[in-house]
Design a protein around this motif. Structure first.
Motif, PDB file in Angstrom:
ATOM      1  N   UNK A 195       0.853  -1.179   0.000  1.00 40.16           N
ATOM      2  CA  UNK A 195       0.000   0.000   0.000  1.00 40.16           C
ATOM      3  C   UNK A 195       0.893   1.236   0.000  1.00 40.16           C
ATOM      4  N   UNK A 196       0.364   2.328  -0.517  1.00 39.96           N
ATOM      5  CA  UNK A 196       1.148   3.556  -0.574  1.00 39.96           C
ATOM      6  C   UNK A 196       1.516   4.000   0.833  1.00 39.96           C
ATOM      7  N   UNK A 197       2.809   4.175   1.052  1.00 40.22           N
ATOM      8  CA  UNK A 197       3.245   4.660   2.349  1.00 40.22           C
ATOM      9  C   UNK A 197       4.267   5.749   2.123  1.00 40.22           C
ATOM     10  N   UNK A 198       4.200   6.795   2.932  1.00 42.37           N
ATOM     11  CA  UNK A 198       5.118   7.909   2.803  1.00 42.37           C
ATOM     12  C   UNK A 198       6.468   7.548   3.395  1.00 42.37           C
ATOM     13  N   UNK A 199       7.497   7.957   2.702  1.00 43.92           N
ATOM     14  CA  UNK A 199       8.850   7.765   3.190  1.00 43.92           C
ATOM     15  C   UNK A 199       9.194   8.953   4.072  1.00 43.92           C
ATOM     16  N   UNK A 200       9.801   8.687   5.206  1.00 50.95           N
ATOM     17  CA  UNK A 200      10.210   9.760   6.105  1.00 50.95           C
ATOM     18  C   UNK A 200      11.729   9.839   6.097  1.00 50.95           C
ATOM     19  N   UNK A 201      12.257  10.983   5.706  1.00 50.12           N
ATOM     20  CA  UNK A 201      13.684  11.191   5.576  1.00 50.12           C
ATOM     21  C   UNK A 201      14.316  11.714   6.867  1.00 50.12           C
ATOM     22  N   UNK A 202      13.532  11.862   7.932  1.00 48.66           N
ATOM     23  CA  UNK A 202      14.049  12.397   9.191  1.00 48.66           C
ATOM     24  C   UNK A 202      15.221  11.583   9.691  1.00 48.66           C
ATOM     25  N   UNK A 203      16.234  12.283  10.200  1.00 46.70           N
ATOM     26  CA  UNK A 203      17.398  11.611  10.762  1.00 46.70           C
ATOM     27  C   UNK A 203      18.653  12.426  10.570  1.00 46.70           C
ATOM     28  N   UNK A 204      19.749  11.863  11.049  1.00 43.74           N
ATOM     29  CA  UNK A 204      21.066  12.488  10.910  1.00 43.74           C
ATOM     30  C   UNK A 204      21.896  11.639   9.964  1.00 43.74           C
ATOM     31  N   UNK A 205      22.614  12.322   9.065  1.00 42.17           N
ATOM     32  CA  UNK A 205      23.401  11.644   8.046  1.00 42.17           C
ATOM     33  C   UNK A 205      24.791  12.269   7.953  1.00 42.17           C
ATOM     34  N   UNK A 206      25.761  11.456   7.591  1.00 37.51           N
ATOM     35  CA  UNK A 206      27.121  11.924   7.342  1.00 37.51           C
ATOM     36  C   UNK A 206      27.496  11.488   5.932  1.00 37.51           C
ATOM     37  N   UNK A 207      28.156  12.394   5.195  1.00 42.96           N
ATOM     38  CA  UNK A 207      28.524  12.090   3.818  1.00 42.96           C
ATOM     39  C   UNK A 207      29.528  10.943   3.784  1.00 42.96           C
ATOM     40  N   UNK A 208      29.280  10.033   2.858  1.00 44.24           N
ATOM     41  CA  UNK A 208      30.222   8.954   2.618  1.00 44.24           C
ATOM     42  C   UNK A 208      31.274   9.530   1.674  1.00 44.24           C
ATOM     43  N   UNK A 209      32.531   9.257   1.926  1.00 45.13           N
ATOM     44  CA  UNK A 209      33.569   9.882   1.110  1.00 45.13           C
ATOM     45  C   UNK A 209      34.568   8.853   0.596  1.00 45.13           C
ATOM     46  N   UNK A 210      35.205   9.238  -0.500  1.00 43.50           N
ATOM     47  CA  UNK A 210      36.243   8.387  -1.075  1.00 43.50           C
ATOM     48  C   UNK A 210      37.581   8.718  -0.423  1.00 43.50           C
ATOM     49  N   UNK A 211      38.606   7.946  -0.731  1.00 46.22           N
ATOM     50  CA  UNK A 211      39.931   8.190  -0.169  1.00 46.22           C
ATOM     51  C   UNK A 211      40.496   9.527  -0.609  1.00 46.22           C
ATOM     52  N   UNK A 212      40.063  10.010  -1.759  1.00 40.70           N
ATOM     53  CA  UNK A 212      40.584  11.272  -2.279  1.00 40.70           C
ATOM     54  C   UNK A 212      39.654  12.452  -1.990  1.00 40.70           C
ATOM     55  N   UNK A 213      38.723  12.282  -1.066  1.00 38.10           N
ATOM     56  CA  UNK A 213      37.738  13.325  -0.777  1.00 38.10           C
ATOM     57  C   UNK A 213      38.395  14.557  -0.177  1.00 38.10           C
ATOM     58  N   UNK A 256      26.214  14.133  -7.367  1.00 40.57           N
ATOM     59  CA  UNK A 256      25.543  13.150  -6.517  1.00 40.57           C
ATOM     60  C   UNK A 256      26.336  13.013  -5.233  1.00 40.57           C
ATOM     61  N   UNK A 257      25.637  13.063  -4.122  1.00 42.00           N
ATOM     62  CA  UNK A 257      26.273  12.867  -2.817  1.00 42.00           C
ATOM     63  C   UNK A 257      25.566  11.732  -2.104  1.00 42.00           C
ATOM     64  N   UNK A 258      26.354  10.844  -1.534  1.00 40.01           N
ATOM     65  CA  UNK A 258      25.822   9.700  -0.803  1.00 40.01           C
ATOM     66  C   UNK A 258      26.052   9.938   0.688  1.00 40.01           C
ATOM     67  N   UNK A 259      24.987   9.794   1.473  1.00 35.98           N
ATOM     68  CA  UNK A 259      25.044   9.966   2.922  1.00 35.98           C
ATOM     69  C   UNK A 259      24.682   8.663   3.615  1.00 35.98           C
ATOM     70  N   UNK A 260      25.274   8.448   4.774  1.00 31.64           N
ATOM     71  CA  UNK A 260      24.986   7.266   5.583  1.00 31.64           C
ATOM     72  C   UNK A 260      24.348   7.742   6.883  1.00 31.64           C
ATOM     73  N   UNK A 261      23.267   7.089   7.278  1.00 28.06           N
ATOM     74  CA  UNK A 261      22.572   7.463   8.517  1.00 28.06           C
ATOM     75  C   UNK A 261      23.481   7.205   9.717  1.00 28.06           C
ATOM     76  N   UNK A 262      23.492   8.134  10.648  1.00 31.48           N
ATOM     77  CA  UNK A 262      24.241   7.976  11.883  1.00 31.48           C
ATOM     78  C   UNK A 262      23.263   7.980  13.048  1.00 31.48           C
ATOM     79  N   UNK A 263      23.574   7.263  14.081  1.00 36.68           N
ATOM     80  CA  UNK A 263      22.668   7.169  15.218  1.00 36.68           C
ATOM     81  C   UNK A 263      21.527   6.234  14.931  1.00 36.68           C
ATOM     82  N   UNK A 264      20.595   6.155  15.852  1.00 39.91           N
ATOM     83  CA  UNK A 264      19.459   5.251  15.677  1.00 39.91           C
ATOM     84  C   UNK A 264      18.236   6.044  15.261  1.00 39.91           C
ATOM     85  N   UNK A 265      17.396   5.416  14.464  1.00 42.07           N
ATOM     86  CA  UNK A 265      16.126   6.013  14.017  1.00 42.07           C
ATOM     87  C   UNK A 265      15.119   4.954  13.753  1.00 42.07           C
TER      88      UNK A 265
END
Length: 172
Positions: A24-42, A163-172
Motif C-alpha cells: 500500500x502507498x506509504x510515505x517515506x520519512x527522511x528524518x534523521x542524521x546523516x554523514x557524507x560517505x567519502x572516497x579516499x581522495x575526498x 551526486x552525494x551519498x550519505x549514511x545514517x548515523x545514530x538510531x532512528x
C-alpha cells in the motif's frame, strides 16, 4: 453464482495481502542524521559534510554542515515557498514535494557571477532517494540559471550537477 463468490474471495485475500506486506502507498520519512560517505581522495569539506533532517506532514527542515559552514532551510510541501540559506550564507526560497518514494527539493537564490554584475537566479533541484533499509541517502542535484540565455545556462549547469551519498548515523 459460485464463480462470483470465488472472485470476491480472491479480491479480499489479495487486498489483505497487499496491506499486510506493505504494498500500500506509504510515505517515506527522511528524518534523521546523516554523514557524507567519502572516497579516499575526498576533500576535507566533503569528509566533514553532514545533514540533519526533520520531516513533518507540512514541511521538511534541513540543517547542513560542510567545511565549517552551516545552513538551515524550511521547505514546505504545500507548494508555497519557505526560507532557504545556502552553505555560503546566501538567502533564498525553497519548496519540497514527495514524489513516490523520492523527495524533491527546489531552491532558488540570487547570486552574482562577478562582483560588478547584476544578480541572477540560480535554481537547484535535488532528488533525494532513501535506501529500502533507510540507512543510505543519495542526493542528486542539478542547477540551472533561468536568467541566462539557454545555451549559457546549460553549459554552466553541467558543472553544477552532482551526486552525494550519505549514511545514517545514530538510531532512528
Amino acid at each position: 453464482m459460485l464463480k462470483w463468490w470465488i472472485s470476491w474471495i480472491c479480491v479480499v485475500f489479495l487486498a489483505a495481502f497487499v496491506v499486510q506486506h506493505g504494498f500500500a502507498a506509504e510515505k517515506v520519512n527522511f528524518s534523521g542524521k546523516y554523514r557524507a560517505e567519502h572516497s579516499k581522495s575526498a576533500l576535507a569539506e566533503e569528509v566533514d559534510s553532514s545533514l540533519e533532517v526533520a520531516q513533518s506532514e507540512d514541511a521538511v527542515d534541513i540543517k547542513k554542515a560542510a567545511g565549517g559552514m552551516n545552513s538551515t532551510s524550511h521547505c514546505p510541501f504545500n507548494g508555497s515557498e519557505g526560507d532557504y540559506i545556502s552553505l555560503r550564507g546566501i538567502s533564498g526560497k525553497c519548496k519540497a514535494q514527495l514524489k513516490g518514494k523520492n523527495l524533491v527539493i527546489e531552491s532558488v537564490v540570487l547570486t552574482r557571477p562577478q562582483p560588478a554584475s547584476a544578480p541572477v537566479r540560480m535554481r537547484t533541484k535535488e532528488r533525494w532517494q532513501l535506501s529500502a533499509d533507510a540507512k543510505v541517502l543519495v542526493i542528486k542535484s542539478d542547477a540551472d540559471f533561468p536568467d541566462f540565455p539557454p545555451e549559457i545556462s546549460s553549459a554552466v549547469a553541467g558543472s553544477t550537477s552532482g551526486t552525494t551519498k550519505y549514511v545514517r548515523v545514530g538510531s532512528n
